[in-house]
Design a protein around this motif. Structure first.
Motif, mmCIF file in Angstrom:
data_model
loop_
_atom_site.group_PDB
_atom_site.id
_atom_site.type_symbol
_atom_site.label_atom_id
_atom_site.label_comp_id
_atom_site.label_asym_id
_atom_site.label_seq_id
_atom_site.Cartn_x
_atom_site.Cartn_y
_atom_site.Cartn_z
ATOM 1 N N VAL A 139 30.000 42.090 31.344
ATOM 2 C CA VAL A 139 30.854 42.761 31.095
ATOM 3 C C VAL A 139 31.745 42.714 32.121
ATOM 4 C CG1 VAL A 139 31.691 45.393 30.734
ATOM 5 C CG2 VAL A 139 29.226 44.577 29.943
ATOM 6 N N ARG A 198 25.852 48.170 27.280
ATOM 7 C CA ARG A 198 26.905 47.036 27.270
ATOM 8 C C ARG A 198 27.684 46.808 26.129
ATOM 9 N NH1 ARG A 198 24.457 41.374 28.621
ATOM 10 N NH2 ARG A 198 25.545 40.414 26.831
ATOM 11 N N PHE A 201 30.972 48.567 25.952
ATOM 12 C CA PHE A 201 32.074 48.396 27.154
ATOM 13 C C PHE A 201 32.802 47.411 27.011
ATOM 14 C CE2 PHE A 201 27.958 49.738 29.900
ATOM 15 C CZ PHE A 201 27.779 50.965 29.494
ATOM 16 N N ALA A 204 33.805 46.958 33.159
ATOM 17 C CA ALA A 204 33.023 47.738 34.015
ATOM 18 C C ALA A 204 32.690 47.416 35.239
ATOM 19 C CB ALA A 204 31.442 47.942 33.374
ATOM 20 N N PHE A 263 33.165 52.552 33.551
ATOM 21 C CA PHE A 263 33.314 51.924 32.539
ATOM 22 C C PHE A 263 34.365 52.335 31.537
ATOM 23 C CE2 PHE A 263 30.047 54.624 30.981
ATOM 24 C CZ PHE A 263 30.238 54.784 29.806
ATOM 25 N N THR A 264 34.994 51.548 30.760
ATOM 26 C CA THR A 264 35.851 51.678 29.505
ATOM 27 C C THR A 264 35.315 51.330 28.366
ATOM 28 O OG1 THR A 264 37.040 49.468 29.840
ATOM 29 C CG2 THR A 264 37.954 51.373 31.267
ATOM 30 N N ALA A 265 35.788 51.765 27.059
ATOM 31 C CA ALA A 265 35.246 51.699 26.023
ATOM 32 C C ALA A 265 36.269 52.284 25.118
ATOM 33 C CB ALA A 265 33.814 52.397 25.781
ATOM 34 N N ILE A 273 28.165 56.257 22.928
ATOM 35 C CA ILE A 273 28.038 56.360 24.476
ATOM 36 C C ILE A 273 27.228 57.734 24.782
ATOM 37 C CG2 ILE A 273 29.124 56.472 26.626
ATOM 38 C CD1 ILE A 273 31.018 54.501 25.160
#
Length: 316
Positions: A139, A198, A201, A204, A263-265, A273
């Motif tokens: 990631v 992961r 994500f 991260a 982290f971004t998502a 999540i």
């Protein structure tokens, strides 16, 4: 004359070896045939990284945790380790036993096999750890997209309180201060959550150099603007800061040593999540969002820029 800081030194070395397009990442990766090998190197030095009350067993474990935390943020399982030890000539048998106990504890905890390493003589204790794994991908730091949500594992500011109490003897509510000291002495990297989460994500990064550094590096590499609308910290951090006349924002954003990760998502994965975090008993906080632009900003009555003021070696 201005002294060199860590980023200056890295640039000089990268230019010197001909790697002018170097982009910083939590881990390095290379191919052997069709295998993508992931590796992380980290160093823990007695005079700068081992605070009062930390045992050598805890220090040995933490030297490995520093690498494991980066693997967690990248969603990669660590498999093997090599450890180099720098030891004073006068070190005792009991201290060596204690160091070995900490290494064994970490290797069992994170299921990695220590292959070997090296020992050398020096003025102080230094742990130099290299951890290896294998994965089809990591990631990246640079994958955040406009519209993504920004999350953080765990709470921030606790290690700031812990270090202030351990090093500078700052006082606070006993139970809370003990909890914060434990966060420093026995950090818990979020490896299982990183491995199982992961797939959700987009980007991260490990937060051990400070939340402000992590957010700014991710925003910079992603070429996006991060807006933070919830500070991931308990009320007790503000109370400690006020009691000791310390800047609470510095404790939260700049101290580091958390070994959590940011982290971004995409929004569509938010429920997945939170469900995974609940199942694994991992504290995950939604702290903001990604939008077009650049920089990192704290949202209140108005937007206030959060500058990168995290930990830097050699900083004056």
């Amino acid at each position: 004359m201005k002294g060199l800081d860590e980023s200056d030194i890295i640039k000089i070395i990268q230019n010197g070896i001909g790697n002018k397009n170097f982009v910083s990442e939590d881990v390095e990766q290379f191919n052997i045939g069709k295998r993508n090998i992931i590796v992380k190197v980290d160093t823990l030095v007695q005079s700068t990284d081992i605070p009062p009350k930390m045992t050598l067993a805890e220090a040995a474990r933490k030297s490995i945790v520093a690498c494991i935390s980066d693997f967690a943020a990248k969603g990669v399982k660590p498999q093997f380790g090599i450890i180099s030890l720098n030891l004073p000539k006068t070190i005792s048998h009991s201290k060596i036993v204690e160091i070995s106990r900490g290494i064994k504890r970490a290797s069992d905890e994170f299921q990695i096999k220590i292959l070997g390493g090296d020992t050398n003589e020096g003025q102080e204790i230094v742990f130099h750890v290299c951890v290896f794994g294998e994965s089809d991908r990591i990631v990246p730091r640079k994958g955040a997209k406009s519209g993504d949500i920004v999350f953080a594992t765990g709470l921030f500011g606790l290690t700031g309180v812990g270090l202030k109490s351990l090093i500078y003897k700052k006082k606070g509510r006993k139970e809370f201060v003990q909890k914060c000291q434990k966060a420093v002495l026995k950090p818990k990297p979020r490896l299982e959550f990183g491995l199982k989460g992961r797939k959700y994500f987009s980007a991260a990064m490990d937060s051990s150099d400070g939340l402000s550094t992590t957010l700014n590096e991710m925003a910079k590499q992603s070429k996006q603007k991060f807006v933070i609308d919830k500070i991931p910290t308990p009320k007790s951090v503000y109370e400690f800061a006020e009691q000791n006349k310390i800047d609470s924002m510095d404790l939260i954003f700049n101290t580091g040593e958390e070994y959590e990760f940011v982290f971004t998502a995409p929004k569509k994965y938010r429920d997945h999540i939170h469900k995974l975090a609940s199942k694994l008993k991992t504290p995950v906080v939604q702290i903001g969002y990604v939008t077009k632009g650049k920089g990192v900003y704290l949202k209140g009555d108005k937007l206030v820029q959060i500058k990168d003021s995290g930990w830097r070696h050699f900083k004056k």
